[in-house]
Design an enzyme around this catalytic site. Structure first.
Site, PDB file in Angstrom:
ATOM      1  N   LYS A 154       0.865  -1.178   0.000  1.00  0.00           N
ATOM      2  CA  LYS A 154       0.000   0.000   0.000  1.00  0.00           C
ATOM      3  C   LYS A 154       0.901   1.227   0.000  1.00  0.00           C
ATOM      4  CE  LYS A 154      -3.473   2.438   2.705  1.00  0.00           C
ATOM      5  NZ  LYS A 154      -4.439   2.348   3.811  1.00  0.00           N
ATOM      6  N   LYS A 192      -2.147  -1.460  -3.797  1.00  0.00           N
ATOM      7  CA  LYS A 192      -3.043  -0.310  -3.715  1.00  0.00           C
ATOM      8  C   LYS A 192      -2.238   0.974  -3.835  1.00  0.00           C
ATOM      9  CE  LYS A 192      -5.902   2.018  -0.366  1.00  0.00           C
ATOM     10  NZ  LYS A 192      -6.336   2.076   0.990  1.00  0.00           N
TER      11      LYS A 192
HETATM   12  C1  PBG Z   1      -6.880   3.227   5.857  1.00  0.00           C
HETATM   13  C2  PBG Z   1      -7.392   3.157   4.460  1.00  0.00           C
HETATM   14  C3  PBG Z   1      -7.312   4.164   3.483  1.00  0.00           C
HETATM   15  C4  PBG Z   1      -7.929   3.659   2.337  1.00  0.00           C
HETATM   16  C5  PBG Z   1      -8.360   2.369   2.634  1.00  0.00           C
HETATM   17  N1  PBG Z   1      -7.997   2.063   3.942  1.00  0.00           N
HETATM   18  C6  PBG Z   1      -6.821   5.556   3.572  1.00  0.00           C
HETATM   19  C7  PBG Z   1      -5.435   5.887   3.881  1.00  0.00           C
HETATM   20  O1  PBG Z   1      -4.540   5.054   3.923  1.00  0.00           O
HETATM   21  O2  PBG Z   1      -5.222   7.076   4.110  1.00  0.00           O
HETATM   22  C8  PBG Z   1      -8.075   4.405   1.052  1.00  0.00           C
HETATM   23  C9  PBG Z   1      -9.102   3.873   0.086  1.00  0.00           C
HETATM   24  C10 PBG Z   1      -9.461   4.807  -1.023  1.00  0.00           C
HETATM   25  O3  PBG Z   1      -8.846   5.868  -1.234  1.00  0.00           O
HETATM   26  O4  PBG Z   1     -10.425   4.475  -1.716  1.00  0.00           O
HETATM   27  N2  PBG Z   1      -7.834   2.737   6.774  1.00  0.00           N
END
Ligand code: PBG
Length: 340
Positions: A206, A260
């Site tokens: 991520k 991601k």
């Molecule tokens: C953190 C989380 C995020 C997303 C999914 N889980 C946000 C982040 O890391 O700031 C982002 C998903 C999206 O942008 O659609 N709980």
């Protein structure tokens, strides 16, 4: 490739790939990639204390659900043949350690219990496992005295959240905080509590992306003091580092791994797919969705065509499962065309 072979004196005509592009039926017949409803997981938001769904302006068409509107949405998704959803909670109150995330009365646990009763095993119930939606400072963990996120205190907390989510009926927990050792800590906690069948979808690679902005509106998160997540999410200059993350997660017990965002990381999806044998998921995130919707609203692109092109590209790169805010739209299109 030479277009003719003169070694034997024979001469072959040049390839004419356009022959197979002539009709829609021909193109469908030879298409290498088919996006299916079965590939998709719908991200859904549920907000504590509201009676009606609340629109999210930066995520057009997506809402913060009430418990009742969530139930209706999920019944419709199940009817359309969507196979999975991932749930995010928006609590009424936040605190320094994100208590709402592991409270049995917390919004996601309450929602999971109701959905488990409604749809049973028809649809895979996934729960995003993190605390940023629940913390007053907006970080994905417990912040120590030095202002940094304390890795080990945080993964202990993640273990407790996993048990609360599994007890409420989650089939899959999906840790998204990017803490070291989080998958192992969660697997141990689940097993110790008897939830040996609850699966883990690890957000493994991520990235600290600029594409999460609309999501943070959706869950009412602002990171304190102008902070960011570069201390725990991956640096987007790095591809090989994704292998370190993915392999560590699999060793610790991840049943599926995730890359991601999706479209800006197609190379990472393809590389991860080629080194692991567990299912690979990709998250087409909020910014990816909203860019398409915004450009389409201006009449600058054909939003449906671009959505289909992007999601198909993510599958072509190697994703087995795609988390996308277009899940319902795609399932509706497929149902109208009599496909799945
Ligand atoms: C953190 C989380 C995020 C997303 C999914 N889980 C946000 C982040 O890391 O700031 C982002 C998903 C999206 O942008 O659609 N709980």
């Amino acid at each position: 490739m030479p277009s003719s072979d003169s070694r034997a004196g024979a001469s072959f005509p040049a390839a004419r790939p356009r022959r197979l592009r002539r009709t829609r039926a021909l193109r469908d017949l030879v298409a290498e990639t088919h996006l299916r409803v079965d590939d998709l997981v719908a991200p859904l938001f549920v907000r504590e204390g509201v009676h009606d769904p609340v629109p999210i302006p930066s995520l057009p068409g997506v809402v913060q659900h009430s418990l009742d509107s969530l139930r209706r949405e999920v019944e419709q998704l199940a009817g359309l043949g969507v196979r999975g959803l991932i749930l995010f909670g928006v609590p009424a109150a936040k605190d320094a350690i994100g208590s709402g995330a592991c409270d049995p009365e917390g919004i996601v646990q309450v929602a999971l219990e109701r959905l488990a009763a409604d749809v049973g095993d028809d649809l895979v119930l996934m729960a995003d496992l993190c605390v940023d939606e629940y913390t007053s400072h907006g970080h994905c963990g417990i912040v120590g005295d030095d202002g940094a996120v304390d890795n080990d205190a945080t993964i202990e907390l993640y273990g407790r959240i996993a048990v609360a989510q599994a007890a409420a009926g989650a089939h899959v927990v999906a840790p998204s905080g990017m803490m070291d050792g989080q998958v192992g800590a969660i697997r141990s906690a689940l097993d110790a509590a008897g939830f040996t069948e609850t699966a883990i979808l690890a957000y493994s690679a991520k990235y600290a992306s600029g594409l999460y902005g609309p999501f943070r509106d959706a869950v009412d998160v602002t990171i304190a003091d102008g902070g960011d997540r570069r201390g725990y999410q991956q640096d987007w200059r790095n591809r090989r580092e994704a292998f370190v993350e993915v392999l560590a997660d699999i060793e610790q017990g991840a049943d599926m791994v995730m890359v991601k965002p999706a479209v800006t990381y197609l190379d990472v999806i393809a590389a991860v797919r080629s080194v692991v044998d567990v299912p690979v998921a990709a998250y087409h995130v909020s910014g990816e969705y909203s860019m398409i919707r915004a450009a389409a609203a201006n009449g600058w692109i054909d939003g449906d065509a671009v959505a289909l092109e992007q999601l198909t590209a993510v599958k072509r790169a190697g994703a087995d499962v795609i988390l996308t805010y277009f899940a319902r739209w795609f399932a509706e299109q497929a149902a109208a065309a009599g496909r799945r």
